[in-house]
Scaffold this active site. Structure first.
Site, PDB file in Angstrom:
ATOM      1  N   LYS A  81       0.864  -1.179   0.000  1.00  0.00           N
ATOM      2  CA  LYS A  81       0.000   0.000   0.000  1.00  0.00           C
ATOM      3  C   LYS A  81       0.898   1.225   0.000  1.00  0.00           C
ATOM      4  CE  LYS A  81      -4.527   0.935   0.576  1.00  0.00           C
ATOM      5  NZ  LYS A  81      -5.712   0.216   0.145  1.00  0.00           N
ATOM      6  N   GLY A 181     -26.543   1.258   2.840  1.00  0.00           N
ATOM      7  CA  GLY A 181     -25.658   2.009   1.945  1.00  0.00           C
ATOM      8  C   GLY A 181     -25.916   1.670   0.491  1.00  0.00           C
ATOM      9  N   GLY A 183     -24.428   3.204  -2.257  1.00  0.00           N
ATOM     10  CA  GLY A 183     -23.414   3.886  -3.064  1.00  0.00           C
ATOM     11  C   GLY A 183     -22.995   3.014  -4.227  1.00  0.00           C
ATOM     12  N   ASN A 184     -21.735   3.111  -4.601  1.00  0.00           N
ATOM     13  CA  ASN A 184     -21.227   2.366  -5.766  1.00  0.00           C
ATOM     14  C   ASN A 184     -21.471   0.868  -5.632  1.00  0.00           C
ATOM     15  OD1 ASN A 184     -20.127   4.603  -7.194  1.00  0.00           O
ATOM     16  ND2 ASN A 184     -18.486   4.671  -5.677  1.00  0.00           N
ATOM     17  N   VAL A 185     -21.146   0.322  -4.470  1.00  0.00           N
ATOM     18  CA  VAL A 185     -21.289  -1.122  -4.272  1.00  0.00           C
ATOM     19  C   VAL A 185     -22.745  -1.487  -3.976  1.00  0.00           C
ATOM     20  CG1 VAL A 185     -20.593  -3.094  -2.842  1.00  0.00           C
ATOM     21  CG2 VAL A 185     -18.906  -1.364  -3.466  1.00  0.00           C
TER      22      VAL A 185
HETATM   23  P1  NAD Z   1     -19.839   4.974  -1.568  1.00  0.00           P
HETATM   24  O1  NAD Z   1     -19.283   6.161  -0.888  1.00  0.00           O
HETATM   25  O2  NAD Z   1     -20.131   5.026  -3.036  1.00  0.00           O
HETATM   26  O3  NAD Z   1     -21.206   4.512  -0.849  1.00  0.00           O
HETATM   27  C1  NAD Z   1     -21.426   4.538   0.508  1.00  0.00           C
HETATM   28  C2  NAD Z   1     -22.906   4.842   0.718  1.00  0.00           C
HETATM   29  O4  NAD Z   1     -23.204   4.687   2.105  1.00  0.00           O
HETATM   30  C3  NAD Z   1     -23.290   6.262   0.334  1.00  0.00           C
HETATM   31  O5  NAD Z   1     -24.414   6.237  -0.523  1.00  0.00           O
HETATM   32  C4  NAD Z   1     -23.603   6.919   1.675  1.00  0.00           C
HETATM   33  O6  NAD Z   1     -24.594   7.929   1.581  1.00  0.00           O
HETATM   34  C5  NAD Z   1     -24.080   5.730   2.475  1.00  0.00           C
HETATM   35  N1  NAD Z   1     -24.075   5.898   3.920  1.00  0.00           N
HETATM   36  C6  NAD Z   1     -23.158   6.559   4.669  1.00  0.00           C
HETATM   37  N2  NAD Z   1     -23.509   6.501   5.977  1.00  0.00           N
HETATM   38  C7  NAD Z   1     -24.645   5.782   6.045  1.00  0.00           C
HETATM   39  C8  NAD Z   1     -25.507   5.364   7.108  1.00  0.00           C
HETATM   40  N3  NAD Z   1     -25.259   5.687   8.377  1.00  0.00           N
HETATM   41  N4  NAD Z   1     -26.595   4.620   6.811  1.00  0.00           N
HETATM   42  C9  NAD Z   1     -26.880   4.294   5.532  1.00  0.00           C
HETATM   43  N5  NAD Z   1     -26.116   4.667   4.488  1.00  0.00           N
HETATM   44  C10 NAD Z   1     -25.011   5.392   4.739  1.00  0.00           C
HETATM   45  O7  NAD Z   1     -18.821   3.773  -1.239  1.00  0.00           O
HETATM   46  P2  NAD Z   1     -18.695   2.365  -1.993  1.00  0.00           P
HETATM   47  O8  NAD Z   1     -17.628   2.469  -3.006  1.00  0.00           O
HETATM   48  O9  NAD Z   1     -20.050   1.869  -2.381  1.00  0.00           O
HETATM   49  O10 NAD Z   1     -18.104   1.464  -0.817  1.00  0.00           O
HETATM   50  C11 NAD Z   1     -18.946   1.021   0.246  1.00  0.00           C
HETATM   51  C12 NAD Z   1     -18.108   0.215   1.233  1.00  0.00           C
HETATM   52  O11 NAD Z   1     -17.507  -0.879   0.563  1.00  0.00           O
HETATM   53  C13 NAD Z   1     -16.951   0.985   1.874  1.00  0.00           C
HETATM   54  O12 NAD Z   1     -16.759   0.503   3.184  1.00  0.00           O
HETATM   55  C14 NAD Z   1     -15.760   0.612   1.006  1.00  0.00           C
HETATM   56  O13 NAD Z   1     -14.530   0.750   1.697  1.00  0.00           O
HETATM   57  C15 NAD Z   1     -16.079  -0.839   0.714  1.00  0.00           C
HETATM   58  N6  NAD Z   1     -15.450  -1.375  -0.504  1.00  0.00           N
HETATM   59  C16 NAD Z   1     -15.731  -0.812  -1.723  1.00  0.00           C
HETATM   60  C17 NAD Z   1     -15.140  -1.328  -2.871  1.00  0.00           C
HETATM   61  C18 NAD Z   1     -15.460  -0.762  -4.238  1.00  0.00           C
HETATM   62  O14 NAD Z   1     -15.172  -1.430  -5.240  1.00  0.00           O
HETATM   63  N7  NAD Z   1     -16.043   0.418  -4.335  1.00  0.00           N
HETATM   64  C19 NAD Z   1     -14.260  -2.437  -2.772  1.00  0.00           C
HETATM   65  C20 NAD Z   1     -14.010  -3.004  -1.512  1.00  0.00           C
HETATM   66  C21 NAD Z   1     -14.630  -2.448  -0.390  1.00  0.00           C
END
Ligand code: NAD
Length: 371
Positions: A81, A181, A183-185
């Site tokens: 990292k 949540g 978001g992206n995932v």
């Molecule tokens: P993101 O920022 O796109 O989405 C996170 C979502 O969670 C947002 O829509 C936000 O509004 C929501 N949120 C925040 N606080 C909240 C709460 N208290 N209650 C409900 N919703 C809430 O992030 P992401 O890329 O979707 O990643 C989500 C998680 O997955 C993170 O922990 C990230 O580290 C992990 N992750 C993501 C990836 C990836 O490919 N993007 C890979 C491995 C791990």
């Protein structure tokens, strides 16, 4: 505390490179934790750390985490990292990322970087101007683009593995699955769960995201305060870390937890407590490895189909962790670490005896890609 004391407290790292270029304001640290399985891959985080010691601790902790994640994912990758000390909103420049790219290049493929918190595809493009040892570059350059659909597909596989373990079926038809949540995932996961015929309950603090999922997939919506205690078969946390903590542990009304968020357990003891409560925990870093699998495919010459196919492996990886937990009578979070350590031990030792390793294969492939 002295630098070497800090390093000694955070595991046995193979190599740590401190990078400085005053002209462009670069201060960065690259930590290579372990390359027994292959080159160390892990993103570059840009963060306004309060102290240089905070940055060092973060990079040591995160690089060790990558060793375990890659090993448990069954990938021929090691753990590394990088952190750049600085404010990602105000201190980014072409010079800074190209200077950082020089340092990455000096490691000759022993460390491969990618996006992380505070860095973007554009930043990776600057790094790529100086070194081939970067993933997550734009699609035009043979990159893999947004990893989240792949992460989400891996999470779906983790949910299915948990369902099979707990309910004897990996069909999710009619199962109540709560997603925190969107978001992206989370939003991709909801789509996949909807296609599987699951009854999905969602929550997000962003109402636009809630509305989108409600309108598209007809999901049930609850408030952010209510999602973790909702009555359901499986909880799938896809927002924040530390959602299993002293305050929430007694509130869960689910049979299993399998989600994409990083660091879901506030402390390791919460893994034991979930086990005592009869709630099956599918360990986060095994479940959310689909994004890492996706960039791994980029190193071989990217194909979206192959990346998608690869994420199916998450099912077997999670099942293996459940088997180890049963075999050794331990919590699944501990079993995940064991699964990684067992692979590091057996395959790592094999590689020592037969050192024609995958790093060389990547070198060749990258050279071909760059022609
Ligand atoms: P993101 O920022 O796109 O989405 C996170 C979502 O969670 C947002 O829509 C936000 O509004 C929501 N949120 C925040 N606080 C909240 C709460 N208290 N209650 C409900 N919703 C809430 O992030 P992401 O890329 O979707 O990643 C989500 C998680 O997955 C993170 O922990 C990230 O580290 C992990 N992750 C993501 C990836 C990836 O490919 N993007 C890979 C491995 C791990």
């Amino acid at each position: 505390m002295g630098t070497f004391e800090v390093i000694a407290q955070h595991g046995n790292h193979e190599e740590i490179l401190f990078c400085q270029d005053e002209k462009v304001g670069l201060k960065a640290i690259i930590a290579i934790h372990n390359t027994a399985l292959g080159p160390a891959l892990g993103g570059t985080r840009m963060w306004n750390y309060k102290t240089e010691e905070d940055a060092l601790i973060d990079v040591l902790r995160l690089s060790k985490g990558m060793t375990y994640k890659a090993a448990a994912a069954g990938l021929n990758l090691g753990g590394g990292k990088a952190v750049i000390i600085g404010d990602p909103k105000t201190q980014k420049s072409e010079g800074l990322f190209r200077a950082f790219g020089h340092f990455v290049n000096s490691l000759n493929g022993k460390y491969i970087t990618a996006e992380d918190v505070g860095t973007s595809v554009d930043d990776m493009e600057y790094i790529y101007m100086e070194t081939p040892w970067v993933t997550g570059i734009p699609k035009d350059f043979g990159g893999s683009g947004d990893p989240s659909p792949y992460t989400a597909h891996g999470v779906l596989m983790g949910v299915k593995a948990a369902a099979h373990e707990k309910f004897g079926t990996d069909s999710l038809k009619g199962m109540r699955i709560a997603v925190q949540g969107l978001g992206n995932v989370g939003s991709h996961l909801v789509k996949y769960l909807h296609e599987e015929g699951a009854k999905v309950i969602v929550s997000d603090i962003d109402q636009a995201r809630v509305k989108y999922c409600h309108d598209q997939f007809g999901v049930e919506v609850v408030s952010p305060d209510a999602i973790l205690s909702v009555e359901c078969d499986i909880q799938s946390p896809c927002a924040l870390g530390a959602i299993v903590n002293d305050q929430t542990i007694g509130k869960f009304k689910c049979k299993a937890i399998a989600g994409g968020a990083n660091n879901q357990l506030a402390e390791a003891k919460h893994g034991d407590q979930l086990r005592e409560l009869g709630i099956l925990y599918a360990p986060d870093y095994v479940v959310n490895a689909g994004g890492l699998m996706n960039v791994f495919v980029e190193l071989e010459g990217y194909s979206p189909e192959r990346a998608f196919e690869k994420t199916r492996k998450v099912y077997d990886n999670v099942k293996r962790v459940f088997q180890i937990a049963k075999r050794d009578n331990i919590a699944t979070n501990i079993a995940a670490d064991k699964s990684a350590e067992e692979r590091l031990e057996t395959i790592g030792r094999l590689k020592q005896r037969h050192p024609g390793n995958s790093n060389r294969a990547f070198t060749t492939l990258r050279e071909v890609n760059n022609r």
